[in-house]
Scaffold this motif. Structure first.
Motif, short mmCIF file in Angstrom:
data_model
loop_
_atom_site.label_atom_id
_atom_site.label_comp_id
_atom_site.label_asym_id
_atom_site.label_seq_id
_atom_site.Cartn_x
_atom_site.Cartn_y
_atom_site.Cartn_z
N LYS A 193 21.68 52.47 134.91
CA LYS A 193 20.22 52.37 134.96
C LYS A 193 19.64 53.71 135.42
CE LYS A 193 20.00 47.42 136.05
NZ LYS A 193 19.58 46.40 137.05
N TRP A 217 18.20 47.01 129.63
CA TRP A 217 17.38 47.06 130.84
C TRP A 217 16.06 47.74 130.50
CZ3 TRP A 217 16.73 44.72 135.18
CH2 TRP A 217 15.97 45.31 136.20
N TYR A 273 16.02 42.48 132.02
CA TYR A 273 16.78 42.66 130.79
C TYR A 273 16.09 41.91 129.66
CZ TYR A 273 20.90 44.79 132.99
OH TYR A 273 21.75 45.64 133.65
#
Length: 421
Positions: free
Chosen positions: A110, A324, A331
């Motif tokens: 991420k 994401w 999500y």
């Protein structure tokens, strides 16, 4: 006397009562009392329609010798209607998942935005004047959108990127129709004219009966192969198509707000035809293709092996990829791939010859690129606090070498004017 075709299935005592127009659904499996518990459990796991007791009851009546031709014809129609609602078998390992998917793996980390709070797609596009979704009643109505300027260019870049990659993998590109007849859609496993339908129907008075807007190119590609016979040496067949997808579904779920779920969007679809022995390996190949396409785009994603109730009627096994979306802090599904085994091919009569034996092919499908969810992911992941969007390096050759997207000034901001009567 009504002409009927009797087909011995799986070297068993079960026969098809149908005329030539009826699908060759595996009666030998569904109507064997030895499979009763397994089929009922599968229907329960799928949480969908399907009344096995009614199927067996009609089947018993059809076998009676004193049934008149007119009654038999009515029973046949009802039998195949009910039989067609039963779901495909479920992969043995998937049956154990209950209601939760199994995480296969995660890809990419991420993005760390530091102290900056990432904006949601709708906020980004509003500030940069890249999209319009409000006050569109005079043009396209609810759940529609206009992509403007470089956002529209990015959409085209994604399509070109996906198609270029697929052609290198020896997929044959097909241009497909968006209007299809009822029998093609139902043969692919779609529910038509029901309370749960996602399909738009055309006005029968003006456009002819039983015509519908396609929800995905999978249906058109499957229809293209209807009544075809293939040589085993020519399998697998790999096809790809770019099409508009039309969905009548709506959602009030907060996670599906904005353009996450819309009535029409563009998608690049993969569709493959294999032997029964090749299909499980092909499903893994389609999943790997999706991962190779998405990995260089730089967003975090997770690959999920979906539980039975998420498979719909046709799928034997299905993988979803969820990306994401930092601005939404959640999500969201961006693609899936499914192995439908012989569920569709039996209904569409798609076969292959091997050792002088005719067998039904297995059909599989997978999303190579679905817009606008992929745009949501890219803009939210690659946004910059200074008001621009970085374009992943792998996409830059498909968007005239541009490295960033900036505010659109070519199209004026939307202003509402009240007109006096």
């Amino acid at each position: 006397m009504i002409r009927r075709k009797f087909i011995t299935l799986c070297k068993s005592k079960y026969r098809s009562f149908s005329s030539l127009s009826q699908p060759d659904i595996d009666i030998g499996y569904y109507c064997d009392v030895k499979n009763l518990s397994e089929v009922k459990q599968n229907i329960s796991l799928r949480k969908g329609v399907g009344n096995l007791d009614r199927v067996l009851d009609i089947y018993s009546n059809l076998k009676a010798k004193d049934v008149s031709d007119s009654t038999r014809e009515v029973l046949e129609q009802e039998f195949y209607s009910e039989l067609s609602k039963l779901p495909n078998k479920t992969h043995p390992s998937v049956r154990e998942y209950k209601d939760e998917p199994r995480l296969v793996h995660q890809l990419n980390e991420k993005k760390d935005f530091g102290t900056y709070t990432p904006l949601e797609f709708s906020e980004i596009t509003r500030l940069m004047n890249l999209m319009r979704t409000d006050k569109l009643g005079q043009t396209c109505g609810h759940k529609s959108y206009y992509f403007l300027g470089e956002l529209a260019e990015l959409e085209e870049a994604l399509i070109k990127y996906a198609i270029t990659h697929l052609i290198k993998e020896n997929f044959q590109l097909i241009s497909v129709p968006d209007i299809l007849p009822k029998n093609i859609l139902e043969s692919c496993g779609m529910s038509i004219n029901s309370d749960r339908t996602q399909i738009y129907s055309l006005d029968p008075i003006h456009h002819g009966s039983d015509l519908y807007l396609s929800g995905t190119a999978e249906m058109s590609l499957a229809g293209l192969l209807m009544n075809s016979v293939h040589s085993v040496k020519d399998l697998p067949v790999k096809l790809a198509a770019v099409s508009r997808c039309f969905r009548a579904e709506t959602s009030n779920i907060i996670e599906e707000r904005g353009v996450y779920r819309v009535h029409q969007f563009t998608k690049v679809e993969m569709f493959t035809v294999t032997t029964s022995e090749q299909s499980e390996e092909m499903l893994e190949y389609l999943r790997s293709m999706q991962e190779k396409l998405f990995l260089p785009l730089g967003f975090n994603m997770r690959v999920l092996d979906m539980p039975p109730h998420e498979l719909g009627a046709p799928a034997y096994r299905k993988y979803d990829i969820e990306a994401w979306m930092p601005g939404r802090n959640n999500y969201g599904e961006i693609s899936s791939c499914s192995n439908c085994t012989d569920y569709q091919s039996r209904r569409l009569n798609i076969t292959y010859n091997e050792n002088n034996t005719t067998k039904y092919v297995h059909t599989l499908n997978g999303t190579a690129c679905a817009i606008p969810r992929l745009l949501i992911t890219l803009l939210e992941t690659h946004q910059d606090p200074k008001g621009k969007i970085f374009i992943p390096e792998i996409l830059q050759p498909f968007i005239n070498g541009k490295k960033v997207i900036t505010k659109n000034i070519a199209v004026p901001d939307l202003k509402l004017i009240k007109l006096k009567k």
